[in-house]
Design a protein around this motif. Sequence first.
Motif, short mmCIF file in Angstrom:
data_model
loop_
_atom_site.label_atom_id
_atom_site.label_comp_id
_atom_site.label_asym_id
_atom_site.label_seq_id
_atom_site.Cartn_x
_atom_site.Cartn_y
_atom_site.Cartn_z
N ALA A 51 0.83 -1.21 0.00
CA ALA A 51 0.00 0.00 0.00
C ALA A 51 0.86 1.26 0.00
N GLU A 52 0.28 2.32 -0.51
CA GLU A 52 0.94 3.62 -0.44
C GLU A 52 0.73 4.20 0.96
N GLU A 54 -3.89 2.08 -14.67
CA GLU A 54 -4.12 1.24 -15.85
C GLU A 54 -2.85 1.12 -16.70
N PHE A 55 -2.29 2.24 -17.12
CA PHE A 55 -1.06 2.23 -17.91
C PHE A 55 0.01 3.06 -17.19
N ASN A 56 1.25 2.86 -17.56
CA ASN A 56 2.35 3.67 -17.03
C ASN A 56 2.38 3.71 -15.51
N LEU A 57 2.32 2.52 -14.92
CA LEU A 57 2.40 2.44 -13.46
C LEU A 57 3.76 2.95 -12.98
N GLN A 93 3.54 -2.11 -6.70
CA GLN A 93 3.35 -3.55 -6.83
C GLN A 93 1.91 -3.77 -7.30
N GLY A 94 1.71 -3.64 -8.60
CA GLY A 94 0.37 -3.74 -9.15
C GLY A 94 -0.35 -2.40 -9.07
N HIS A 98 -2.62 -1.92 -3.19
CA HIS A 98 -2.22 -2.35 -4.52
C HIS A 98 -2.53 -3.82 -4.73
N SER A 99 -2.66 -4.19 -5.99
CA SER A 99 -3.06 -5.57 -6.32
C SER A 99 -1.94 -6.57 -6.07
#
Length: 528
Positions: free
Chosen positions: A402-403, A424-427, A432-433, A504-505
């Motif tokens: 988590a953040e 979705e894009f450009n993580l 971590q997900g 996070h996933s």
Amino acid sequence: MSHFNWSSVLGIFLHLIFNGGVHAEFYSSADAMQDLVQVEREILNATRSYLEEQQKQLDFYRKFLEQIKEEHDWVVEQTDLNEYLGHPLHAFRLIKRLVQDWDELVFDPIVSNAPREELREFVDSVVNELGYPNPSELHGAVKGIARLQKVYNLTTTDVADGLIDGVLYDSELSWRECYEIGVVLFDLGEYQRSLEWLQVAFVILRANPGQEENENFYLSDIKEYAALANLELGNSERSERLLNQILEKEPTNTSHLTRKYIEARKPGKSSEVNNPSWYANYTRLCQGKKLPEESTGRPLSCYLDGRTNPYFVLAPLQVEPVHLDPDINVYHRMLSQQQINSIFEEADKLTMYRSAVAGNAGKSTVADLRVSQQTWLNYTSPIMKSISRIIQFVSGFDIAGAEFMQVANYGVGGQYEPHPDYFEFNLPQQFQGDRISTSMFYLSNVEQGGYTVFTKLNVFLPPIQGAMVMWHNLHRSLDVDARTLHAGCPVLVGSKRIGNIWMHSGFQEFRRPCNLTSDSYKSAAYRN
């Protein structure tokens, strides 16, 4: 007070405005604005002391001049100056005054002006410690007022009278303040809104004759700005008519130059605002209005939950479901006032800065679609360790990825336009997900406005101090759920403080496993 004294004070504040002294942005955070209250109080007290010292000095100068004038008048009345100046004591006193007294008692103090320098040094120290706003802050505050008018359909007359969304506050504006708002909006290209404020300023000024020494000058100035605004809106005839009204009364008025400028250029085009597709739902929900919905046969009702985790057996969760599929739940009384105060204490140890909008590759930019300030709290303090446990117990997720908690505060017209929490894009590389869930704590009540709204789900949530809102941003398939587009409505009156935690996933494979069939189809219709 003399022009000399006031010009000295003005010079000090012009020095502040044009020579920096700004530590951070103020208007985007109600908490940061509290520093400005202290700055103004310190400046007020220091300026009062300065003027008192200056008055004492002026009183001394006046007494000195009266004494000199009394003797000088007596000298001039003498029939024989040679006889007067022939007396050694008379000659000594005249020379002494010109050689010593005028310099030491008058000229040197005026040039050095110790009280002025003390004021400058004191104000500089206050500004260096707390900061000082620059002209861009005024633009930001005015844009905030215009934003509130637009989102909540507030008339300019009502706002100027202190009537905010049906509640009358003791904060009506003077004609000059309305005029200044109109001028700033003109500079920002908000010509129609500028016209509204200029018209209100004109009405207020004309309704109170005799209160302004240069009333006709200001009325003409307002008309001249209104003429330019009409020109930009394509109303050239109206623009010319306003200028003619000025010149009929004052043929020498400088607005004849403005008329030449208008005659030399083409009129602008009538501005038609093309709002984005989500805007109608957004403003409706911000005003606390929903679209009619068909009954799903599954009425939502509040309940107590002591089964989610043994932690809640003795003190069950107070759950208010506000939407099903995707599930959005409000958990009431999650934080006590003492816990909230502890969060603020942790945040006060850090620097608040203007919130930005995420872009490509995790890069962020500051934009008006998000007006707030924020900081980040890690999970090392006792209060944050407690919150991390609560989040894990309620969500069932592992907080390892988590953040940190993002603590945010909204200022004048503070908002966050509709946006998803997922990337979705450009993580960002450190993620971590993607952001699988959002847990938003309301750290304050808001007197008016500041709702959290889901524009595609017909949901609005007023901030309730101590409550937490939780929803999933990803399907079980880990595809993004476009239905979770949400926004923070502009704060009408009050201060909005929230704390966000994004899980996070990564590390959640066994805590929220995928279904046998993908559930991503559910949000396909909400992509646009």
